[in-house]
Motif scaffolding. Structure first.
Motif, PDB file in Angstrom:
ATOM      1  N   LEU A   1      -0.157 -12.002  31.673  1.00 62.76           N
ATOM      2  CA  LEU A   1      -1.052 -12.919  30.735  1.00 62.76           C
ATOM      3  C   LEU A   1      -0.904 -14.250  31.418  1.00 62.76           C
ATOM      4  O   LEU A   1       0.351 -14.859  31.880  1.00 62.76           O
ATOM      5  CB  LEU A   1      -0.232 -12.760  29.576  1.00 62.76           C
ATOM      6  N   PRO A   2      -1.815 -15.064  30.894  1.00 60.83           N
ATOM      7  CA  PRO A   2      -1.528 -16.550  30.998  1.00 60.83           C
ATOM      8  C   PRO A   2      -0.602 -17.218  30.278  1.00 60.83           C
ATOM      9  O   PRO A   2      -0.016 -16.703  29.452  1.00 60.83           O
ATOM     10  CB  PRO A   2      -2.806 -17.331  30.694  1.00 60.83           C
ATOM     11  N   ASP A   3       0.209 -18.129  31.115  1.00 60.28           N
ATOM     12  CA  ASP A   3       1.259 -18.770  30.502  1.00 60.28           C
ATOM     13  C   ASP A   3       1.054 -19.167  28.965  1.00 60.28           C
ATOM     14  O   ASP A   3       2.090 -18.960  27.906  1.00 60.28           O
ATOM     15  CB  ASP A   3       1.778 -19.879  31.074  1.00 60.28           C
ATOM     16  N   ARG A   4       0.009 -19.812  28.476  1.00 66.52           N
ATOM     17  CA  ARG A   4      -0.450 -20.140  27.194  1.00 66.52           C
ATOM     18  C   ARG A   4      -0.390 -18.811  26.196  1.00 66.52           C
ATOM     19  O   ARG A   4       0.061 -18.864  25.158  1.00 66.52           O
ATOM     20  CB  ARG A   4      -1.396 -20.926  27.034  1.00 66.52           C
ATOM     21  N   GLY A   5      -0.978 -17.878  26.866  1.00 65.63           N
ATOM     22  CA  GLY A   5      -0.946 -16.515  26.030  1.00 65.63           C
ATOM     23  C   GLY A   5       0.394 -16.064  25.706  1.00 65.63           C
ATOM     24  O   GLY A   5       0.364 -15.571  24.744  1.00 65.63           O
ATOM     25  N   ARG A   6       1.208 -15.917  26.705  1.00 62.83           N
ATOM     26  CA  ARG A   6       2.645 -15.634  26.559  1.00 62.83           C
ATOM     27  C   ARG A   6       3.511 -16.422  25.310  1.00 62.83           C
ATOM     28  O   ARG A   6       3.998 -15.758  24.521  1.00 62.83           O
ATOM     29  CB  ARG A   6       3.297 -15.467  27.786  1.00 62.83           C
ATOM     30  N   ALA A   7       3.218 -17.817  25.742  1.00 66.68           N
ATOM     31  CA  ALA A   7       3.492 -18.486  24.663  1.00 66.68           C
ATOM     32  C   ALA A   7       3.259 -18.166  23.205  1.00 66.68           C
ATOM     33  O   ALA A   7       4.022 -18.307  22.390  1.00 66.68           O
ATOM     34  CB  ALA A   7       3.564 -20.253  24.909  1.00 66.68           C
TER      35      ALA A   7
ATOM     36  N   ALA B   1      -9.473 -26.968  19.278  1.00 65.23           N
ATOM     37  CA  ALA B   1     -10.669 -26.537  20.076  1.00 65.23           C
ATOM     38  C   ALA B   1     -10.720 -25.515  21.132  1.00 65.23           C
ATOM     39  O   ALA B   1     -11.660 -24.906  21.455  1.00 65.23           O
ATOM     40  CB  ALA B   1     -11.104 -28.127  20.699  1.00 65.23           C
ATOM     41  N   THR B   2      -9.423 -25.336  21.856  1.00 69.99           N
ATOM     42  CA  THR B   2      -9.458 -24.460  22.842  1.00 69.99           C
ATOM     43  C   THR B   2      -8.759 -23.048  22.490  1.00 69.99           C
ATOM     44  O   THR B   2      -8.461 -22.121  23.302  1.00 69.99           O
ATOM     45  CB  THR B   2      -8.876 -25.042  24.304  1.00 69.99           C
ATOM     46  N   ALA B   3      -8.064 -23.039  21.285  1.00 72.89           N
ATOM     47  CA  ALA B   3      -7.317 -22.084  20.511  1.00 72.89           C
ATOM     48  C   ALA B   3      -7.835 -20.788  20.800  1.00 72.89           C
ATOM     49  O   ALA B   3      -7.329 -19.605  21.486  1.00 72.89           O
ATOM     50  CB  ALA B   3      -7.138 -22.191  19.280  1.00 72.89           C
ATOM     51  N   ASP B   4      -8.933 -20.480  20.569  1.00 69.29           N
ATOM     52  CA  ASP B   4      -9.774 -19.163  20.547  1.00 69.29           C
ATOM     53  C   ASP B   4      -9.597 -18.671  22.131  1.00 69.29           C
ATOM     54  O   ASP B   4      -9.482 -17.436  22.188  1.00 69.29           O
ATOM     55  CB  ASP B   4     -11.280 -19.149  20.174  1.00 69.29           C
ATOM     56  N   GLU B   5      -9.903 -19.425  22.956  1.00 70.95           N
ATOM     57  CA  GLU B   5      -9.994 -19.044  24.357  1.00 70.95           C
ATOM     58  C   GLU B   5      -8.623 -18.643  24.868  1.00 70.95           C
ATOM     59  O   GLU B   5      -8.299 -17.807  25.449  1.00 70.95           O
ATOM     60  CB  GLU B   5     -10.711 -20.026  25.295  1.00 70.95           C
ATOM     61  N   GLU B   6      -7.503 -19.530  24.169  1.00 70.88           N
ATOM     62  CA  GLU B   6      -6.350 -19.132  24.921  1.00 70.88           C
ATOM     63  C   GLU B   6      -5.703 -17.971  24.100  1.00 70.88           C
ATOM     64  O   GLU B   6      -4.970 -17.278  24.548  1.00 70.88           O
ATOM     65  CB  GLU B   6      -5.320 -20.440  24.353  1.00 70.88           C
ATOM     66  N   LEU B   7      -6.385 -17.433  23.050  1.00 71.05           N
ATOM     67  CA  LEU B   7      -5.814 -16.446  22.322  1.00 71.05           C
ATOM     68  C   LEU B   7      -6.498 -15.220  22.578  1.00 71.05           C
ATOM     69  O   LEU B   7      -6.104 -13.887  22.466  1.00 71.05           O
ATOM     70  CB  LEU B   7      -6.050 -16.451  20.803  1.00 71.05           C
ATOM     71  N   ARG B   8      -7.843 -15.473  23.297  1.00 68.96           N
ATOM     72  CA  ARG B   8      -8.593 -14.010  23.599  1.00 68.96           C
ATOM     73  C   ARG B   8      -7.959 -13.115  24.391  1.00 68.96           C
ATOM     74  O   ARG B   8      -8.134 -11.882  24.244  1.00 68.96           O
ATOM     75  CB  ARG B   8      -9.974 -14.609  24.274  1.00 68.96           C
TER      76      ARG B   8
END
Length: 916
Positions: free
Chosen positions: A267-273, A299-306
């Motif tokens: 997972l991307p780092d932001r996703g793991r966090a 603004a970017t939360a949806d993509e980071e959670l996807r």
């Protein structure tokens, strides 16, 4: 029918059919299903498949119990919110009685809740039930309550209330439960199993064939046998792990965490966090809260959670997400570093504090995990208040206990205030001993000279709680009144007087009951306090009954019952029905005693008062069943009551009655076990149990068991004026005593009011003095008029023996034939044996048809043997020890001359012993 939800769903054909059967049965009446299985076994997946296959237009409302806590009744609150989303607030409000619903405490959009008056919990339960039935009336409805293993006590009580009281069609209630985490739920699963239309659906692990089916559904290609074997072995047939495992099975750790989280490193780092932040929030994760706690840019939360959604770690759910499985959330949370855990819980608590609504329960948990004791303490105090307002008194007590454990002056609330609140919550939650301890601690904080009314109130509460535990408490009540002379608060004095009157009544000191009861009634009426009035009327009415003024006494009790019923006072109502049942028992009217007891038990179950009221009501229900020969009904009622963990006082009374049922079944060993258990129970007023102990010991001795010498000596040395209900045991004592002169004086001194008590004393004196045939015939008529077949048969036997001694064989045979018929119909092994033996001595005709000489208890054992039950299962069913079962099984085999259990069952079937 809609298409199946997903091809990954495998197996579960029988379980899905069971749910569909429950739904079909809902068309004709109440229907409830409990889906049970271990974590990861597919309970939610089964429900998803079931609900996806429902006809269009079927309403499905779901609520979940949350592992990290939350508001009491959380799953029901979620169901109500779902109904509001569908019907609107006005539509839901239209299904509720009145304009001030208790449900507005959950959802303010429904209106303004009524002021707290002590009866709100009952109204809340009724409103939830009424809403569900109203929803069903508007269209077919399925209500799903997930994860009962995480439920708070108040939720469990409401689930049981709804399941037991559903009476509508078109509604299926489904609950899920982790079997391995159900130990703390007490009798809830068993109680749900007895609900109308109940069905239990247990999910086993998948077989190898079903694992192959699931694997094929994951990627559309069949699995070879080696793959299936490896995955089945590593997953152990748990569907969640089947999905998580690499098919090759190579290089995968056997640990649960690695099975669940092995793919997170990609997972991307932001996703793991974000996933770690979500694990701190809980299984249910609101989107905005997750953005805040994880530090995401809106603004970017949806993509980071996807990526979390695409990998099915988080599932979109309403305005947020939920973990695909609670085990995934737990594994992520367990992997947090200490500093990371503190930081994330702090951010979560800070974010929740800024949100509208009440989040005190969750805040307490987050602040505690963050090591912020002052904030956690303040949140726990607020959570206790919320729980109390919602009538969730068990949760209220739990939160107050947490406050007391960490109390400091920084809370801004004196410790004694917390103790008083906790004492009251313990009383309402059905934990009297904890209430006594808390009241004692609170009293140690107060000065009676400076705050006499406050101290008196605590003494009053403690005294009443002590009565529920062991019958003590009179000194507390007397001390409370010394602090409340004339001129003190009328309501405080009225409560104390009503409590004192009830205590004198319990002690049998009838002369001391009337004055405090009538003064309390006057104060209660002047102050408009229903509770004082009803408690006072109960004491006045019961005193009149005990003095033999049955009509006037019952009239006072019925007046109080009508007031309680009219004003919705279920706790007082059930207490009054207990007094009415006792009044009927004292008068010898056991059919009406059973009716009043059943009414009280139904009301107690309906309003979640089982722990407080069921044991005391069951005492008189069982007494009525025993008097009328309803042995199986008595045993069932005893099993249910003893499963509620009653106080020592009521344990003793219930086990004494259980012992009498064992004697009736011919099981003197089990009866002796019950007698020994009563003797070892703690209790401050042994005279309350003495009557039943003496009666049981004498019945055991009469039927050939252990002599009753020790308990007879104890009873004979006790002043009859202090013994509760001596007429219960006097006829039994007179049958076995070797000291008739001593007991003749005792019987003369014991009070006897009303036809039942006078008949019991006359029977005892007849046995002690050796009555003639005419005397026994007169006593037989008295017991027959009271409609009590056991004592009628006993007197017929004595009359027959007296007639035979006088040379009147024809009269003796006539009486013994009637006694045999009554005894066989009554179903008491001891009476039946004595009647049959006397008939044989008189050559009065054949005894019972050939039944191999089995006692009623041995016939019960034989029936369970024929069902294939083990000794342990038989012991659990009949509430006796495994060793005792072994003795009975040996006797049954010997009497049937059977070589084993299978042959015994076959002989029994051929002989017709298993019919009926």
């Amino acid at each position: 029918m809609a298409a199946p939800l997903s091809p990954v769903f495998a197996g579960r054909t029988a379980e899905l059919a069971a749910l569909r059967d429950s739904w079909s049965e809902a068309a004709g009446g109440p229907s409830f299903a409990l889906v049970s299985g271990e974590a990861g076994i597919g309970k939610s997946r089964l429900l998803a498949e079931f609900t996806a296959g429902l006809d269009a237009g079927t309403r499905v409302l779901t609520g979940e119990c949350l592992e990290l806590g939350g508001l009491p009744y959380a799953p029901f609150a979620a169901v109500v919110r779902g109904a509001v989303r569908e019907l609107g607030a006005a539509g839901v409000a239209a299904l509720l009685p009145g304009s001030s619903p208790e449900l507005a405490r959950w959802l303010p959009v429904l209106g303004t809740p009524p002021p707290e008056d002590g009866a709100g919990r009952g109204r809340l339960f009724e409103e939830v039930l009424g809403l569900l039935e109203g929803l069903a009336a508007s269209g077919p409805t399925v209500v799903v309550l997930e994860d009962l293993h995480w439920s708070d006590a108040s939720t469990r009580e409401l689930v049981l209330f709804v399941a037991r009281n559903l009476s509508t069609t078109g509604l299926l209630l489904v609950a899920t439960l982790r079997a391995e985490e159900a130990g703390h739920l007490g009798s809830l699963p068993a109680g749900l199993a007895r609900a109308p239309g109940a069905r239990r659906v247990d999910l086993p692990r998948l077989s190898a064939v079903e694992v192959a089916e699931q694997l094929a559904g994951i990627d559309g290609r069949p699995a070879d046998p080696a793959e299936v074997a490896r995955v089945h072995r590593r997953s152990e047939g748990i569907p969640l792990f089947v999905e998580s495992l690499d098919r090759s099975g190579e290089g995968m750790s056997a640990s649960l965490r690695e099975q669940l989280l092995g793919g997170l490193t990609t997972l991307p780092d932001r996703g793991r966090a974000a996933l770690r932040a979500a694990s701190v929030i809980g299984v249910q994760v609101p989107h905005d809260l997750l953005v805040d706690v994880a530090g995401l840019e809106p603004a970017t939360a949806d993509e980071e959670l996807r990526p979390l959604v695409e990998r099915a770690l988080l599932i979109p759910d309403g305005h947020g997400y939920r973990f695909r499985h609670a085990l995934i959330r737990a594994a992520v949370h367990d992997g947090l570093l200490p500093g990371e855990r503190v930081r994330l819980h702090t951010r979560c608590a800070t974010a929740l504090s800024a949100l509208p609504g009440e989040h005190s329960s969750a805040l307490a948990g987050h602040w505690d995990a963050a090591g912020r004791a002052p904030e956690a303490l303040a949140a726990a105090w607020r959570a206790a208040g919320v729980a109390g307002e919602s009538h969730a008194h068990t949760e209220q007590l739990r939160w107050l206990e947490r406050v007391l454990a960490g109390w400091t002056a920084e809370l801004g609330v004196p410790k004694v205030v917390v103790l008083e609140a906790a004492e009251w919550a313990a009383a309402l939650a059905g934990e009297p001993q904890r209430g006594v301890d808390l009241a004692t601690a609170a009293l140690a904080e107060l000065d009676p000279e400076r705050e006499p009314e406050r101290v008196a109130a605590l003494l009053d509460h403690r005294g009443r709680l002590r009565y529920r535990i062991d019958g003590l408490g009179l000194n507390d009540l007397r001390e409370a009144l010394t602090l409340l002379p004339d001129g003190s608060s009328n309501i405080s004095r009225g409560n104390a007087l009503a409590s004192l009157a009830g205590a004198h009544l319990s002690h049998g000191d009838l002369d001391a009951v009337d004055a405090p009861a009538r003064e309390a009634l006057r104060i209660g009426r002047a102050a408009g306090d229903r509770a004082i009035c009803l408690n006072a009327l109960a004491s006045i009415g019961m005193r009149l009954v005990l003095l033999g003024e049955t009509v006037a006494g019952e009239a006072a009790l019925r007046e109080a019952i009508a007031i309680a019923e009219q004003h919705g006072e279920p706790d007082l109502h059930t207490g009054l029905l207990f007094y009415l049942a006792r009044a009927h028992a004292e008068a010898g009217d056991f059919r009406r005693c059973a009716e009043a007891s059943e009414r009280g038990l139904t009301l107690a179950r309906r309003f979640g008062l089982d722990r407080r009221r069921a044991p005391m009501l069951t005492v008189f229900l069982v007494e009525a069943h025993i008097a009328l020969g309803g042995w199986e009904a008595a045993r069932h009622a005893l099993r249910v009551a003893l499963s509620t963990e009653p106080t020592a006082l009521y344990q003793g009374l219930l086990h004494a009655l259980r012992g009498l049922t064992e004697v009736a079944a011919g099981d003197l060993a089990a009866a002796t076990e019950a007698l020994d258990l009563i003797t070892t129970l703690p209790g401050g007023r042994p005279e309350v149990l003495l009557a039943r102990r003496v009666e049981l010991a004498c019945r055991i001795a009469t039927d050939g068991g252990r002599p009753a010498d020790a308990v007879l000596a104890e009873a004979a040395a006790t002043d009859p004026a202090t013994v509760m209900r001596p007429w219960v045991f006097l006829p039994a004592v007179a049958r076995v005593t070797t000291e008739p002169d001593r007991w003749r004086g005792y019987a003369d001194a014991a009070p006897a009011r009303g036809p039942l008590q006078r008949a019991a004393r006359a029977t005892a004196l007849a046995r002690l003095d050796g009555a003639d045939t005419a005397g026994w015939d007169a006593l037989t008529a008295r017991w027959r008029d009271l409609d009590l077949p056991g004592e009628t048969a006993e007197c017929l036997l004595s009359a027959a023996a007296a007639a035979a001694a006088d040379g009147d064989r024809e009269g003796a045979v006539r009486r013994v034939h009637e006694a045999v018929e009554l005894a066989e119909g009554f179903g008491d092994a001891g009476i039946t044996a004595r009647a049959t033996a006397l008939a044989r001595r008189l050559r009065a005709g054949p005894a019972r048809p050939a039944d191999f000489g089995l006692t009623p208890r041995e016939r019960d054992i034989l029936a369970l043997i024929a069902e294939g039950r083990s000794n342990r299962a038989i012991a659990a069913e009949l509430f006796i020890s495994v060793n005792t079962v072994g003795v009975h099984v040996s006797r049954v085999l010997a009497k049937l001359q059977a070589s084993g259990r299978t042959e015994a069952a076959a002989i029994a079937r051929r002989a017709g012993l298993l019919e009926g």
